[in-house]
Scaffold this motif. Structure first.
Motif, short mmCIF file in Angstrom:
data_model
loop_
_atom_site.label_atom_id
_atom_site.label_comp_id
_atom_site.label_asym_id
_atom_site.label_seq_id
_atom_site.Cartn_x
_atom_site.Cartn_y
_atom_site.Cartn_z
N UNK A 270 0.82 -1.18 0.00
CA UNK A 270 0.00 0.00 0.00
C UNK A 270 0.87 1.25 0.00
N UNK A 271 2.04 1.20 0.59
CA UNK A 271 2.90 2.36 0.68
C UNK A 271 3.31 2.91 -0.67
N UNK A 272 3.59 2.01 -1.62
CA UNK A 272 3.97 2.45 -2.97
C UNK A 272 2.83 3.20 -3.65
N UNK A 273 1.63 2.70 -3.46
CA UNK A 273 0.46 3.33 -4.09
C UNK A 273 0.27 4.75 -3.54
N UNK A 274 0.41 4.89 -2.24
CA UNK A 274 0.23 6.21 -1.62
C UNK A 274 1.34 7.16 -2.06
N UNK A 275 2.56 6.65 -2.17
CA UNK A 275 3.67 7.50 -2.63
C UNK A 275 3.45 7.98 -4.06
N UNK A 276 3.01 7.10 -4.94
CA UNK A 276 2.75 7.50 -6.31
C UNK A 276 1.60 8.50 -6.37
N UNK A 277 0.59 8.30 -5.55
CA UNK A 277 -0.53 9.25 -5.54
C UNK A 277 -0.08 10.62 -5.05
N UNK A 278 0.74 10.65 -4.02
CA UNK A 278 1.26 11.94 -3.53
C UNK A 278 2.14 12.60 -4.59
N UNK A 279 2.92 11.81 -5.27
CA UNK A 279 3.76 12.35 -6.35
C UNK A 279 2.90 12.98 -7.44
N UNK A 280 1.82 12.30 -7.80
CA UNK A 280 0.95 12.85 -8.84
C UNK A 280 0.21 14.09 -8.36
N UNK A 281 -0.08 14.16 -7.06
CA UNK A 281 -0.72 15.36 -6.51
C UNK A 281 0.19 16.58 -6.64
N UNK A 282 1.47 16.37 -6.68
CA UNK A 282 2.44 17.47 -6.87
C UNK A 282 2.72 17.69 -8.36
N UNK A 283 2.88 16.61 -9.09
CA UNK A 283 3.28 16.71 -10.48
C UNK A 283 2.19 17.29 -11.38
N UNK A 284 0.97 16.85 -11.22
CA UNK A 284 -0.11 17.29 -12.10
C UNK A 284 -0.31 18.81 -12.06
N UNK A 285 -0.36 19.44 -10.88
CA UNK A 285 -0.50 20.90 -10.89
C UNK A 285 0.69 21.62 -11.54
N UNK A 286 1.90 21.09 -11.34
CA UNK A 286 3.07 21.70 -11.98
C UNK A 286 2.96 21.63 -13.51
N UNK A 287 2.51 20.50 -14.00
CA UNK A 287 2.33 20.35 -15.45
C UNK A 287 1.24 21.29 -15.94
N UNK A 288 0.16 21.40 -15.18
CA UNK A 288 -0.92 22.30 -15.58
C UNK A 288 -0.45 23.75 -15.65
N UNK A 289 0.32 24.18 -14.65
CA UNK A 289 0.85 25.54 -14.67
C UNK A 289 1.81 25.70 -15.84
N UNK A 290 2.60 24.68 -16.11
CA UNK A 290 3.53 24.72 -17.24
C UNK A 290 2.82 24.87 -18.57
N UNK A 291 1.62 24.33 -18.69
CA UNK A 291 0.86 24.44 -19.94
C UNK A 291 -0.08 25.63 -19.95
#
Length: 90
Positions: free
Chosen positions: A1-22
């Motif tokens: 379960x830890x890997x899933x939560x880490x990837x989800x947290x990573x995407x919570x940071x990455x997606x907004x950065x990509x959105x601002x970049x676009x």
């Protein structure tokens, strides 16, 4: 379960950065980050509940229910009043 939560947290940071970049506004990206964080938290809660339920179901199927003082059911100690071989008959 830890890997899933880490990837989800990573995407919570990455997606907004990509959105601002676009070219999405910072407010829109922040709203998206909050939405992703809420979905991640809800999924984590449901996943933990599911794992607990599965563990409880496994323990009930694996090990028989023990009595009040750690013994099985009636006659768990091997006692009882049964007449078997070698028992005196009255």
């Amino acid at each position: 379960m830890g890997d899933v939560v880490r990837w989800a947290a990573f995407s919570c940071v990455l997606v907004p950065l990509v959105l601002v970049g676009y070219g999405t506004s910072a407010a829109g990206a922040a709203g998206t980050a909050l939405g992703l964080a809420a979905v991640t938290a809800a999924c984590r809660l449901l996943l933990r509940r599911s794992e607990r339920g599965a563990a409880q179901l496994h323990s009930e199927q694996c090990c028989p229910h023990r009595g009040r003082h750690g013994r099985g059911g009636a006659g768990a100690r091997g006692g009882g009043h049964r007449a078997g071989r070698g028992a005196p008959v009255e």
